[in-house]
Scaffold this motif. Structure first.
Motif, PDB file in Angstrom:
ATOM      1  N   GLU A   1       0.838  -1.207   0.000  1.00 32.17           N
ATOM      2  CA  GLU A   1       0.000   0.000   0.000  1.00 32.17           C
ATOM      3  C   GLU A   1       0.869   1.252   0.000  1.00 32.17           C
ATOM      4  OE1 GLU A   1      -2.017   3.442   1.554  1.00 32.17           O
ATOM      5  OE2 GLU A   1      -0.574   2.290   2.734  1.00 32.17           O
ATOM      6  N   HIS A   2       1.955   1.256   0.786  1.00 32.53           N
ATOM      7  CA  HIS A   2       2.888   2.389   0.791  1.00 32.53           C
ATOM      8  C   HIS A   2       3.608   2.496  -0.556  1.00 32.53           C
ATOM      9  CE1 HIS A   2       2.584   3.885   4.866  1.00 32.53           C
ATOM     10  NE2 HIS A   2       2.592   2.647   5.321  1.00 32.53           N
ATOM     11  N   LEU A   3       3.973   1.352  -1.121  1.00 36.56           N
ATOM     12  CA  LEU A   3       4.654   1.345  -2.416  1.00 36.56           C
ATOM     13  C   LEU A   3       3.781   1.980  -3.497  1.00 36.56           C
ATOM     14  CD1 LEU A   3       6.983   0.422  -4.275  1.00 36.56           C
ATOM     15  CD2 LEU A   3       5.806  -1.772  -4.494  1.00 36.56           C
ATOM     16  N   ILE A   4       2.493   1.688  -3.471  1.00 34.55           N
ATOM     17  CA  ILE A   4       1.572   2.295  -4.434  1.00 34.55           C
ATOM     18  C   ILE A   4       1.616   3.813  -4.323  1.00 34.55           C
ATOM     19  CG2 ILE A   4      -0.878   2.593  -5.020  1.00 34.55           C
ATOM     20  CD1 ILE A   4      -1.218  -0.395  -4.136  1.00 34.55           C
ATOM     21  N   GLY A   5       1.628   4.321  -3.082  1.00 33.17           N
ATOM     22  CA  GLY A   5       1.702   5.764  -2.876  1.00 33.17           C
ATOM     23  C   GLY A   5       2.979   6.361  -3.447  1.00 33.17           C
ATOM     24  N   VAL A   6       4.101   5.663  -3.252  1.00 30.36           N
ATOM     25  CA  VAL A   6       5.384   6.130  -3.784  1.00 30.36           C
ATOM     26  C   VAL A   6       5.351   6.155  -5.315  1.00 30.36           C
ATOM     27  CG1 VAL A   6       7.843   5.573  -3.994  1.00 30.36           C
ATOM     28  CG2 VAL A   6       6.700   5.354  -1.774  1.00 30.36           C
ATOM     29  N   LEU A   7       4.789   5.093  -5.915  1.00 31.55           N
ATOM     30  CA  LEU A   7       4.699   5.024  -7.372  1.00 31.55           C
ATOM     31  C   LEU A   7       3.822   6.148  -7.926  1.00 31.55           C
ATOM     32  CD1 LEU A   7       4.259   1.167  -7.851  1.00 31.55           C
ATOM     33  CD2 LEU A   7       6.252   2.521  -8.499  1.00 31.55           C
ATOM     34  N   VAL A   8       2.720   6.409  -7.259  1.00 32.37           N
ATOM     35  CA  VAL A   8       1.815   7.468  -7.721  1.00 32.37           C
ATOM     36  C   VAL A   8       2.514   8.823  -7.693  1.00 32.37           C
ATOM     37  CG1 VAL A   8      -0.280   8.768  -7.145  1.00 32.37           C
ATOM     38  CG2 VAL A   8      -0.317   6.267  -7.116  1.00 32.37           C
ATOM     39  N   GLU A   9       3.230   9.101  -6.614  1.00 35.37           N
ATOM     40  CA  GLU A   9       3.949  10.381  -6.520  1.00 35.37           C
ATOM     41  C   GLU A   9       5.016  10.482  -7.598  1.00 35.37           C
ATOM     42  OE1 GLU A   9       3.152  13.017  -4.624  1.00 35.37           O
ATOM     43  OE2 GLU A   9       1.412  11.759  -4.170  1.00 35.37           O
ATOM     44  N   GLY A  10       5.702   9.365  -7.863  1.00 38.50           N
ATOM     45  CA  GLY A  10       6.718   9.361  -8.913  1.00 38.50           C
ATOM     46  C   GLY A  10       6.125   9.600 -10.282  1.00 38.50           C
TER      47      GLY A  10
END
Length: 304
Positions: free
Chosen positions: A180-189
């Motif tokens: 779930e945190h990884l998804i957030g990082v990918l979205v910001e990227g």
């Protein structure tokens, strides 16, 4: 319990304990208290039994996802974490499914019916995951939600391959939180480099072709919550209602939410609350939508 259900449930248990390849029809028949010829009256072969088991477990999986998206109190982050945990425990608890997910080249995968049944489950999981990501991150990610889902799913499956099939509930939850945190990082990227970021999947046919006419649990949940919000706004902005009447209607709407979270059936309480809310003419359209979202014309709950 009828014989066919008993055989299927017994097969599911043995497949999970020993694996599909190492479970014989003789063992399944013996565990059911019947002979092998008697079992063949219900299922012509082990592959037919696997197909029935997949259908039963698919229904169980849909039921769990259905219940998850009726929990109005969950945050969007918690909901996607819970969805991932359901996915992980589903393939861990049923060893046959884990083999299908991790080792799709096994001989039974050459059976077209089994392959199609498995792909239906895999596509549903992908759809639910993708819808949840859009729900979590907002409609602005819809253009690359399939890519996000593919990356997040790949991390989950590769982690399972590396770590193995025996993860505790706590470990599954930790992995789900990480993704779930990884998804957030990918979205910001993606937001930062969106103009130059290519897409892996612009229109992935294997996903698009699997969408059924029925709503997914995520979409249905969105529609229900939207309907509840509309009802609350109608009551709050209603000029002819006294304050105490508004409070009564808002309380009824809140109780209706709770009732829907607690039961899949159109209960007496559910009916009574709708009848009460329908006294206000401006709420009748939303009440009709609730019935349409949740129930067949004969009053039976809609399947997700």
């Amino acid at each position: 319990m009828d014989k066919k259900t008993l055989i299927t449930q017994t097969a599911i248990r043995l497949f999970a304990e020993k694996g599909y390849a190492f479970t014989t029809v003789d063992e399944i028949a013996k565990a059911c208290g019947m002979t092998k010829p008697s079992l063949y009256k219900y299922f012509p072969g082990k592959e037919d039994l696997l197909l029935e088991a997949m259908a039963m477990l698919s229904e169980e999986l849909e039921g769990r996802v259905h219940q998850l998206y009726r929990k109005a109190g969950l945050s969007k982050s918690d909901r996607i974490i819970e969805l991932i945990v359901i996915f992980l425990e589903y393939i861990f608890n049923h060893r046959t499914y884990m083999v299908l997910f991790i080792e799709p080249l096994m001989p039974i995968y050459e059976n077209e019916d089994i392959q199609n049944a498995f792909m239906v489950i895999e596509r549903k999981l992908f759809m639910w995951f993708q819808d949840s990501i859009i729900d979590l991150c907002g409609e602005e990610v819809e253009g690359y939600a399939t890519d996000l889902t593919f990356v997040a799913s790949s991390v989950l499956l590769d982690y399972i391959r590396v770590v193995g099939p025996h993860l505790s509930h706590e470990h599954c939850y930790r992995l789900a939180t990480y993704v779930e945190h990884l998804i957030g990082v990918l979205v910001e990227g993606w937001k930062i480099r969106k103009p130059e970021m290519p897409l892996l999947f612009e229109t992935p046919s294997w996903v698009m072709n699997c969408r059924s006419e029925e709503m997914t649990p995520v979409l249905r949940s969105r529609q229900l919550q939207k309907s509840f919000r509309n009802m609350e706004l109608i009551v709050k902005d209603h000029e002819s209602l006294k304050e105490e009447e508004k409070e009564d209607y808002l309380e009824a709407i809140g109780k209706l939410r709770t009732e829907l979270n607690d039961s899949l059936t159109e209960s007496v309480v559910f009916k009574a609350l709708l009848i009460y809310l329908e006294q206000l003419e401006d709420l009748r359209e939303e009440c009709a939508k609730l019935r349409a979202f949740l129930f067949e014309p004969d009053g039976q709950p809609l399947s997700f």
